[in-house]
Design an enzyme around this catalytic site. Structure first.
Site, mmCIF file in Angstrom:
data_model
loop_
_atom_site.group_PDB
_atom_site.id
_atom_site.type_symbol
_atom_site.label_atom_id
_atom_site.label_comp_id
_atom_site.label_asym_id
_atom_site.label_seq_id
_atom_site.Cartn_x
_atom_site.Cartn_y
_atom_site.Cartn_z
ATOM 1 N N ASP A 34 54.482 21.373 26.727
ATOM 2 C CA ASP A 34 53.048 21.693 26.587
ATOM 3 C C ASP A 34 52.450 22.241 27.877
ATOM 4 O O ASP A 34 51.247 22.464 27.970
ATOM 5 C CB ASP A 34 52.265 20.459 26.130
ATOM 6 C CG ASP A 34 52.378 19.306 27.112
ATOM 7 O OD1 ASP A 34 53.058 19.472 28.157
ATOM 8 O OD2 ASP A 34 51.792 18.247 26.859
ATOM 9 N N GLU A 36 52.525 20.753 30.947
ATOM 10 C CA GLU A 36 52.223 19.784 32.001
ATOM 11 C C GLU A 36 53.365 19.701 33.015
ATOM 12 O O GLU A 36 54.520 19.953 32.686
ATOM 13 C CB GLU A 36 51.952 18.405 31.376
ATOM 14 C CG GLU A 36 50.617 18.387 30.641
ATOM 15 C CD GLU A 36 50.315 17.046 29.975
ATOM 16 O OE1 GLU A 36 51.163 16.129 30.049
ATOM 17 O OE2 GLU A 36 49.242 16.948 29.349
ATOM 18 N N ARG A 93 37.713 31.018 48.724
ATOM 19 C CA ARG A 93 36.691 32.070 48.840
ATOM 20 C C ARG A 93 35.344 31.655 48.262
ATOM 21 O O ARG A 93 34.326 32.202 48.609
ATOM 22 C CB ARG A 93 37.174 33.354 48.156
ATOM 23 C CG ARG A 93 38.211 34.073 48.969
ATOM 24 C CD ARG A 93 38.703 35.316 48.275
ATOM 25 N NE ARG A 93 39.441 35.006 47.066
ATOM 26 C CZ ARG A 93 39.936 35.910 46.247
ATOM 27 N NH1 ARG A 93 39.749 37.179 46.486
ATOM 28 N NH2 ARG A 93 40.622 35.551 45.176
ATOM 29 N N HIS A 127 39.865 30.824 54.586
ATOM 30 C CA HIS A 127 38.875 31.895 54.461
ATOM 31 C C HIS A 127 37.642 31.637 55.325
ATOM 32 O O HIS A 127 37.155 32.546 55.988
ATOM 33 C CB HIS A 127 38.498 32.060 52.983
ATOM 34 C CG HIS A 127 37.685 33.275 52.727
ATOM 35 N ND1 HIS A 127 38.159 34.543 52.967
ATOM 36 C CD2 HIS A 127 36.409 33.421 52.311
ATOM 37 C CE1 HIS A 127 37.225 35.419 52.677
ATOM 38 N NE2 HIS A 127 36.145 34.763 52.282
ATOM 39 N N ASP A 166 36.686 44.576 55.929
ATOM 40 C CA ASP A 166 35.319 44.057 55.802
ATOM 41 C C ASP A 166 35.000 43.232 57.044
ATOM 42 O O ASP A 166 35.885 42.939 57.857
ATOM 43 C CB ASP A 166 35.114 43.260 54.494
ATOM 44 C CG ASP A 166 36.059 42.075 54.350
ATOM 45 O OD1 ASP A 166 36.484 41.507 55.385
ATOM 46 O OD2 ASP A 166 36.373 41.707 53.199
ATOM 47 N N LYS A 189 31.890 46.309 53.768
ATOM 48 C CA LYS A 189 32.211 46.245 52.333
ATOM 49 C C LYS A 189 31.113 45.498 51.574
ATOM 50 O O LYS A 189 30.564 44.521 52.083
ATOM 51 C CB LYS A 189 33.548 45.505 52.157
ATOM 52 C CG LYS A 189 33.924 45.221 50.711
ATOM 53 C CD LYS A 189 35.219 44.447 50.609
ATOM 54 C CE LYS A 189 35.000 42.955 50.537
ATOM 55 N NZ LYS A 189 36.230 42.179 50.335
ATOM 56 N N ARG A 191 30.519 43.706 47.732
ATOM 57 C CA ARG A 191 31.128 43.407 46.430
ATOM 58 C C ARG A 191 30.023 42.942 45.491
ATOM 59 O O ARG A 191 29.267 42.030 45.824
ATOM 60 C CB ARG A 191 32.192 42.323 46.563
ATOM 61 C CG ARG A 191 33.053 42.189 45.299
ATOM 62 C CD ARG A 191 33.883 40.921 45.330
ATOM 63 N NE ARG A 191 35.005 40.975 46.252
ATOM 64 C CZ ARG A 191 36.215 41.419 45.944
ATOM 65 N NH1 ARG A 191 36.467 41.894 44.756
ATOM 66 N NH2 ARG A 191 37.183 41.393 46.850
ATOM 67 N N SER A 220 44.114 40.120 46.857
ATOM 68 C CA SER A 220 44.132 39.574 45.499
ATOM 69 C C SER A 220 44.353 40.725 44.518
ATOM 70 O O SER A 220 45.478 41.043 44.165
ATOM 71 C CB SER A 220 42.823 38.818 45.235
ATOM 72 O OG SER A 220 42.811 38.316 43.934
ATOM 73 N N GLY A 223 41.756 45.594 45.498
ATOM 74 C CA GLY A 223 40.589 46.486 45.489
ATOM 75 C C GLY A 223 40.038 46.764 46.887
ATOM 76 O O GLY A 223 39.725 47.913 47.215
HETATM 77 C C1 R5P Z 1 37.238 38.590 50.939
HETATM 78 O O1 R5P Z 1 36.299 38.233 51.660
HETATM 79 C C2 R5P Z 1 38.666 38.467 51.364
HETATM 80 O O2 R5P Z 1 38.799 38.395 52.739
HETATM 81 C C3 R5P Z 1 39.472 39.624 50.854
HETATM 82 O O3 R5P Z 1 38.997 40.819 51.418
HETATM 83 C C4 R5P Z 1 39.394 39.741 49.357
HETATM 84 O O4 R5P Z 1 39.442 38.482 48.778
HETATM 85 C C5 R5P Z 1 40.497 40.583 48.803
HETATM 86 O O5 R5P Z 1 40.369 40.616 47.414
HETATM 87 P P1 R5P Z 1 40.797 41.895 46.609
HETATM 88 O O6 R5P Z 1 42.193 42.217 46.983
HETATM 89 O O7 R5P Z 1 40.648 41.475 45.166
HETATM 90 O O8 R5P Z 1 39.829 42.986 46.936
#
Ligand code: R5P
Length: 292
Positions: A34, A36, A93, A127, A166, A189, A191, A220, A223
């Site tokens: 399941d 777990e 984050r 972070h 950023d 940057k 977002r 992540s 982007g």
């Molecule tokens: C944001 O403040 C982090 O330092 C990264 O810039 C961000 O989390 C990267 O995420 P992604 O790859 O989705 O743009």
């Protein structure tokens, strides 16, 4: 001291145990039908100082629960002290309530871990440093710049320029540029908190004919770095490399980065992946030794 490998960090635990000259314990791990998590300690850990190493990259919730179960069980089985290494801290984050009604997830996760029975916590490039206080036990965020610098020093990279995609990554870009003896710059940057859409405001960065290293704490969706790479290549950069500590690389992040012209993706093994070319084990072994 005994090293306990969590299912998300088996290689890093093995390497760290070897560097420390300490025993790597075996655990039996499986997943129930399941979904777990099941594991079992195979050794007697009564009275021992154990070091649990478990990262919380994707799937974050499963890895986080495995971490809590490992620590709780270690204490329950009589371990005298549990040092926890969580190489990548999930939810880091969401370190504040950006929009009304949201959780401060990083704080809650840190509190939950802090209450699980750990006496000390190590992570890498958290972070936001203020989250370390939420663990309620001594907690440390280790810099990965020394191993990133060592890795880059072994490559013949020509004329270099370091860029933070950023303002949050400026500290990393500045630190790396100092180690490499190069210039650095940063991009502004924005977002959109609702749609996640990223926009950047242009800067005059002198990257013409230079090899540009874009450094961030994590990738992540890709982007952020894809936006930066497009802009840097349009500004005359010869080539763009992406370097970060935590490579989450979710969905089609790799494709997004390649399409934006990123030539190389380099990360550390806080989250295992084919791009995790830099090991943080030496930093970890040193920190654990210093903390004894
Ligand atoms: C944001 O403040 C982090 O330092 C990264 O810039 C961000 O989390 C990267 O995420 P992604 O790859 O989705 O743009």
């Amino acid at each position: 001291m005994k090293i306990i490998p969590g299912p998300a960090s088996t290689e890093l635990a093995r390497e760290t145990a070897k560097l420390l000259g300490e025993e790597l314990l075996q655990t039996e791990t499986k997943r129930f039908p399941d979904g777990e998590t099941y594991f079992r300690f195979l050794d007697d850990i009564r009275g021992e100082h154990v070091v649990v190493i478990q990262s919380t990259g994707p799937p974050q919730d499963n890895n986080l629960l495995a971490l809590l179960l490992l620590v709780h069980t270690a204490r329950d089985l009589g371990a005298e002290r549990v040092t926890l290494v969580v190489p990548y801290l999930a939810y880091a984050r969401q370190d504040q309530r950006f929009r009304s009604g949201e959780p401060v997830s990083a704080k809650y996760v840190a509190e939950m871990i802090g209450r699980s029975g750990v006496s000390r916590v190590y992570t890498f490039e958290i972070h936001k440093e203020h989250i370390l206080d939420c663990f309620g036990v001594p907690a440390f965020s280790l810099s990965t710049l020394p191993v990133i610098h060592k890795f880059l020093s072994g490559l013949d990279m020509g004329d270099l320029f370091v860029v933070a995609p950023d303002r949050g990554a400026e500290r990393l870009a500045q630190g790396l540029s100092q180690l490499l003896g190069t210039e650095y710059g940063w991009i502004e940057k924005f977002r959109d908190r609702e749609s996640g859409e990223i926009t950047i405001s242009k800067h005059n960065l002198d990257v013409e004919n230079k090899n540009v290293i874009v450094i961030d704490d994590m990738i992540s969706t890709g982007g952020t770095i894809a936006k930066a790479a497009r802009y840097l290549l349009e500004s005359g950069a010869k080539k763009v490399l992406a370097i970060c500590t935590h490579l989450l690389l979710v969905g089609d992040a790799e494709k997004r980065l390649r399409e934006a012209g990123v030539e190389e993706i380099i990360g550390t093994n806080t989250i295992p992946s084919k791009f995790a070319k830099i090991s943080v084990a030496p930093l970890l072994a040193e920190a654990i030794k210093d903390g004894l």
